[in-house]
Design a protein around this motif. Structure first.
Motif, mmCIF file in Angstrom:
data_model
loop_
_atom_site.group_PDB
_atom_site.id
_atom_site.type_symbol
_atom_site.label_atom_id
_atom_site.label_comp_id
_atom_site.label_asym_id
_atom_site.label_seq_id
_atom_site.Cartn_x
_atom_site.Cartn_y
_atom_site.Cartn_z
ATOM 1 N N HIS A 162 -3.263 -1.124 -5.373
ATOM 2 C CA HIS A 162 -1.843 -1.198 -5.056
ATOM 3 C C HIS A 162 -1.633 -0.664 -3.640
ATOM 4 O O HIS A 162 -2.464 0.071 -3.101
ATOM 5 N N LEU A 163 -0.520 -1.050 -3.061
ATOM 6 C CA LEU A 163 -0.173 -0.561 -1.723
ATOM 7 C C LEU A 163 1.334 -0.660 -1.517
ATOM 8 O O LEU A 163 2.010 -1.480 -2.151
ATOM 9 N N LEU A 164 1.819 0.177 -0.619
ATOM 10 C CA LEU A 164 3.207 0.153 -0.171
ATOM 11 C C LEU A 164 3.225 -0.451 1.226
ATOM 12 O O LEU A 164 2.499 -0.002 2.113
ATOM 13 N N GLY A 168 -0.701 -2.580 4.861
ATOM 14 C CA GLY A 168 -0.586 -1.284 4.218
ATOM 15 C C GLY A 168 -1.952 -0.735 3.865
ATOM 16 O O GLY A 168 -2.992 -1.364 4.131
ATOM 17 N N PHE A 169 -1.968 0.449 3.277
ATOM 18 C CA PHE A 169 -3.195 1.136 2.908
ATOM 19 C C PHE A 169 -3.516 0.866 1.443
ATOM 20 O O PHE A 169 -2.646 1.003 0.567
ATOM 21 N N VAL A 170 -4.762 0.490 1.167
ATOM 22 C CA VAL A 170 -5.202 0.191 -0.196
ATOM 23 C C VAL A 170 -5.346 1.500 -0.965
ATOM 24 O O VAL A 170 -5.938 2.473 -0.472
ATOM 25 N N ARG A 171 -4.842 1.505 -2.183
ATOM 26 C CA ARG A 171 -4.905 2.681 -3.050
ATOM 27 C C ARG A 171 -5.380 2.252 -4.430
ATOM 28 O O ARG A 171 -5.300 1.084 -4.792
ATOM 29 N N TRP A 231 -8.511 1.734 3.233
ATOM 30 C CA TRP A 231 -8.513 0.800 4.348
ATOM 31 C C TRP A 231 -7.096 0.324 4.644
ATOM 32 O O TRP A 231 -6.298 0.102 3.728
ATOM 33 N N TYR A 232 -6.823 0.159 5.923
ATOM 34 C CA TYR A 232 -5.562 -0.445 6.354
ATOM 35 C C TYR A 232 -5.803 -1.939 6.523
ATOM 36 O O TYR A 232 -6.584 -2.360 7.385
ATOM 37 N N VAL A 233 -5.161 -2.751 5.684
ATOM 38 C CA VAL A 233 -5.422 -4.186 5.638
ATOM 39 C C VAL A 233 -4.105 -4.950 5.743
ATOM 40 O O VAL A 233 -3.009 -4.392 5.569
ATOM 41 N N THR A 234 -4.249 -6.234 6.025
ATOM 42 C CA THR A 234 -3.126 -7.171 6.028
ATOM 43 C C THR A 234 -3.433 -8.276 5.035
ATOM 44 O O THR A 234 -4.455 -8.964 5.154
ATOM 45 N N LEU A 259 8.667 -2.526 -0.509
ATOM 46 C CA LEU A 259 7.856 -3.672 -0.882
ATOM 47 C C LEU A 259 6.560 -3.132 -1.471
ATOM 48 O O LEU A 259 5.691 -2.640 -0.758
ATOM 49 N N VAL A 260 6.449 -3.192 -2.797
ATOM 50 C CA VAL A 260 5.333 -2.611 -3.539
ATOM 51 C C VAL A 260 4.499 -3.738 -4.124
ATOM 52 O O VAL A 260 5.039 -4.665 -4.740
ATOM 53 N N LEU A 261 3.181 -3.670 -3.937
ATOM 54 C CA LEU A 261 2.270 -4.700 -4.403
ATOM 55 C C LEU A 261 1.228 -4.086 -5.331
ATOM 56 O O LEU A 261 0.725 -2.981 -5.065
ATOM 57 N N PHE A 262 0.896 -4.819 -6.401
ATOM 58 C CA PHE A 262 -0.147 -4.429 -7.342
ATOM 59 C C PHE A 262 -1.057 -5.635 -7.561
ATOM 60 O O PHE A 262 -0.576 -6.767 -7.715
ATOM 61 N N SER A 263 -2.346 -5.394 -7.563
ATOM 62 C CA SER A 263 -3.274 -6.454 -7.938
ATOM 63 C C SER A 263 -3.316 -6.565 -9.461
ATOM 64 O O SER A 263 -3.211 -5.555 -10.177
#
Length: 748
Positions: free
Chosen positions: A201-203, A225-228, A508-511, A531-535
């Motif tokens: 997930h990432l913000l 954002g940063f991968v968490r 990691w900081y990814v796009t 804007l919150v994303l979850f795999s």
């Protein structure tokens, strides 16, 4: 959770891993420490808190572009970096979405009152969803006199002790106090949420929308954002909270905007470990943005969420001779002889359970359910003994009933029915005070066999069989179902713990290049919403039937109607749906659910995308003024379309005449055809007597019923209020001398 993943490790290794996790958070190799600032009072000065946090010595402050109240704090001397995001006051969904990905929550309290009603509502929602690591800060209060300041601090400490038993209150008025708060945030033990630790997930830090070639309303969204949480795989699906599921086309590695050492471009170092060097060429290596990975069409997860039903799948072809012979042989093998009342159809007779079937069902039960079924089996045995004894002596029962009165003759039974109409209205009014559960009145304008044609009579909720594949709606052809959901879940979680996934690692900081995203997502981000994303894990984009175990929130006093549209916060998802409510039962072999009861735990059943538990759930009801009330909280119980939810209706009648074990019942039906239709259904009294319908009487719904024991025809009586203190004077007593004539009696 860490203690779940590493339960088999030695204590020393576990402590080392926990320490490594604490050190990686906010360091050079890990993601920045994400702190969400949540004001809990309208007078809480959040801007003063942010100003003090930004005034750290030897710290670099980088304000988020276009994000009010958001900034990053870089401390090269401490080798720590933080990112602070302020939740918008009054936007409950934004607070919950940020809490899903936050490492720490910083609650801003008022020096006098602590939190107001809005803050109390926000805390209730956060506790129900799952609270990450938090800290309490109180800015201000220096303008009060010393004595009032001490009293206010004691009052606030007492209130905090009830809500946060182990929390420490940090005053926030000077730079030194803000430094202590930052140190506490960096060193405190992290609390984990299970639904986010198993998913990447990432913000979003920045976002860019590239319109598509066919339409400007749909295009590619580039989210940085940063991968968490977990490693992010480009072939998996990504869920944007509040907007839906999408596919990714590629993952880039731009320069880290929050690097503690700006001279080192971390994207160039990461690109050396990828296998895209020969594909991208030397020109791309000279650029700042490097492509980490591109999607593989053969490994990419599909967005298909529903099964496309085949309309011809249910068509039946003409059977062959062999199939006819096999069906006839199986029919003879499964044929059984049962005693049924007259007028029973073959379908209705299939629901009548004989002694042999009950014995076989009991043998198939597990050992831990035998004790629970003893009482019900004994009651059924008594009922069958009463029925069998009645069938052995039918002549005696007929004689007992028919010789009582001549008014029971069928040709004279319909006389004087006006009295029944008046008695019916009176009986309805008296029955309103009894409050019998699930009791309904039989309609007068519609035949009962038509009104209740979708219902069936059950002998027992626990022991009566019910095929879960019978009479399914068309929507069930669109959903997915697991053969063994629990086994699939365990296998998937075990794979996450043991196997290493290829992709963007944590920190990691990814796009992310997200395909076919509507422009409304970018507009929402520009308005300041997170804007919150979850795999997504495998199968989590597919629709199925989800069952939630919830309890009513104490603040909710309004009744909740079935199939009313509600707002769900299920784990990392947010969606709207119209659920069914049912009562939760613990002893539940056949998974039968009783209908809604306000005094018990409720099971909420709804069509929704598959989510692997554990996952918390919050139910909100939207009012006309756009406010959202929290009505229930709980957790995901199961993903099981075979769980049967039953709506129960009780049709009641009134015993008109009682003759030992036989009674004439009225007001349950109002025509002869309905009595014949419901004849196979077992009857039960409120005192536990069981019986069946023997025959209809007349044409207005009266019926003769036989039970397994003597019916209790008692009622409580009271004296009438006839007290009068005035007694009339007696008249003079005179002896009568008249003689009565003697009647002649003939003697034989």
């Amino acid at each position: 959770m860490v203690n779940v993943y590493l339960h088999s490790l030695p204590a020393g290794d576990l402590m080392l891993l926990v320490l490594a996790e604490k050190r990686s958070l906010g360091s050079r190799d890990g993601p920045p420490h994400l702190v969400v600032v949540v004001p809990l009072h309208c007078r809480a000065a959040a801007h003063d808190t942010l100003r003090l946090l930004q005034s750290q010595d030897s710290a670099v402050v980088r304000v988020d572009e276009g994000r009010a109240g958001g900034f990053a704090l870089l401390c090269p001397r401490l080798k720590q970096r933080w990112r602070f995001v302020t939740a918008q006051t009054g936007d409950l969904h934004a607070v919950l979405d940020l809490a899903k990905v936050a490492d720490s929550l910083l609650f801003i309290l008022d020096a006098a009152d602590g939190w107001d009603s809005a803050g109390e509502h926000c805390l209730s929602c956060l506790f129900a969803q799952g609270l990450p690591t938090y800290a309490l800060a109180v800015p201000g209060g220096t303008d009060l006199p010393p004595k009032k300041r001490i009293d206010a601090r004691k009052k606030l400490a007492k209130a905090i002790e009830k809500r946060f038993p182990e929390a420490k209150l940090f005053p926030l008025n000077t730079e030194q106090e803000s430094s202590l708060l930052l140190r506490h945030l960096a060193t405190q033990k992290q609390r984990h949420l299970a639904f986010r630790d198993r998913r990447a997930h990432l913000l979003a830090y920045t976002a860019e929308f590239v319109p598509g070639q066919e339409s400007d309303l749909v295009g590619t969204l580039k989210v940085s954002g940063f991968v968490r949480g977990q490693t992010l795989d480009v072939n998996s699906l990504v869920h944007i909270v509040g907007h839906g599921d999408f596919q990714m086309s590629q993952v880039d590695a731009p320069p880290d905007p929050l690097s503690l050492n700006p001279r080192v471009v971390k994207g160039q170092k990461r690109s050396q470990d990828t296998e895209d060097d020969s594909v991208n060429g030397t020109d791309e290596m000279e650029e700042d943005v490097k492509v980490l990975m591109k999607v593989d069409p053969h490994k990419q997860e599909s967005l298909q969420s529903e099964v496309v039903p085949d309309p011809m799948e249910g068509e039946q072809t003409w059977p062959t001779e062999e199939e006819l012979q096999e069906a006839e042989a199986s029919l003879k093998a499964n044929r059984r002889v049962v005693k049924v009342p007259k007028g029973t159809s073959k379908y209705q007779a299939a629901w009548i359970v004989d002694d042999g079937e009950e014995g076989s069902e009991k043998d198939d039960d597990d050992d831990d359910e035998d004790d629970d079924m003893d009482d019900d089996m004994m009651e059924e045995a008594v009922s069958q003994e009463g029925e069998s004894s009645g069938e052995e002596e039918p002549a005696e029962e007929e004689c007992e009933t028919m010789t009582v009165s001549e008014c029971l003759r069928d040709d004279q039974y319909d006389e004087k029915m006006e009295e029944d109409e008046q008695m019916l209205e009176k009986y309805k009014q008296e029955r309103m005070d009894e409050m019998f559960p699930d009791e309904v009145d039989t309609p007068r304008d519609v035949p009962a066999r038509v009104r209740f044609q979708k219902y069936r009579g059950l002998k027992s909720f626990r022991t009566s069989p019910w095929d879960p594949k019978e009479n399914l709606p068309r929507d069930y052809a669109r959903i997915f179902q697991f053969q063994d959901f629990s086994r699939t879940r365990k296998h998937l979680f075990r794979k996450i713990e043991k196997e290493e996934t290829e992709g963007a690692s944590v920190g990691w900081y990814v796009t992310l290049h997200i395909c076919n995203v509507p422009v409304s997502v970018m507009e929402s981000f520009k308005e300041g919403k997170p804007l919150v994303l979850f795999s997504l894990l495998p199968h989590e984009q597919k629709m199925s039937v989800l069952n939630f175990l919830v309890r009513r929130h104490p603040s909710n006093s309004e009744p909740v109607r079935a199939k009313e549209e509600l707002i769900f916060h299920c784990g990392f998802r947010r969606f709207r749906a119209s659920p069914l409510f049912s009562q939760h039962t613990s002893a539940d072999k056949h998974k039968l659910e009783r209908f809604l009861r306000p005094d018990a735990a409720l099971v909420v059943t709804v069509y929704a995308p598959i989510t692997f538990p554990p996952a918390s759930v919050l139910l909100f009801k939207q009012r006309s003024n756009a406010m959202h009330d929290l009505i229930a909280t709980g957790s995901l119980l199961s993903v099981d379309p075979d769980r049967i939810v039953i709506k129960r209706l009780v049709l009641s009648g009134h015993p008109f005449k009682i003759f030992a074990k036989t009674a004439v019942v009225r007001y349950m039906f109002f025509n002869r055809e309905d009595v014949m239709w419901f004849k196979p259904v077992e009857l039960r009294t409120k005192w536990g007597r069981r019986g069946h319908i023997k025959e209809p009487l007349g044409t207005h719904g009266h019926m003769k019923c036989h039970f397994d024991g003597q019916l209790k025809s008692y009622k409580r009586v009271f004296p009438k209020w006839t007290y009068d203190p005035h007694v009339p004077e007696p008249v003079p007593w005179v002896r009568s001398e008249s003689t009565l004539p003697v009647q002649e009696v003939e003697m034989e």
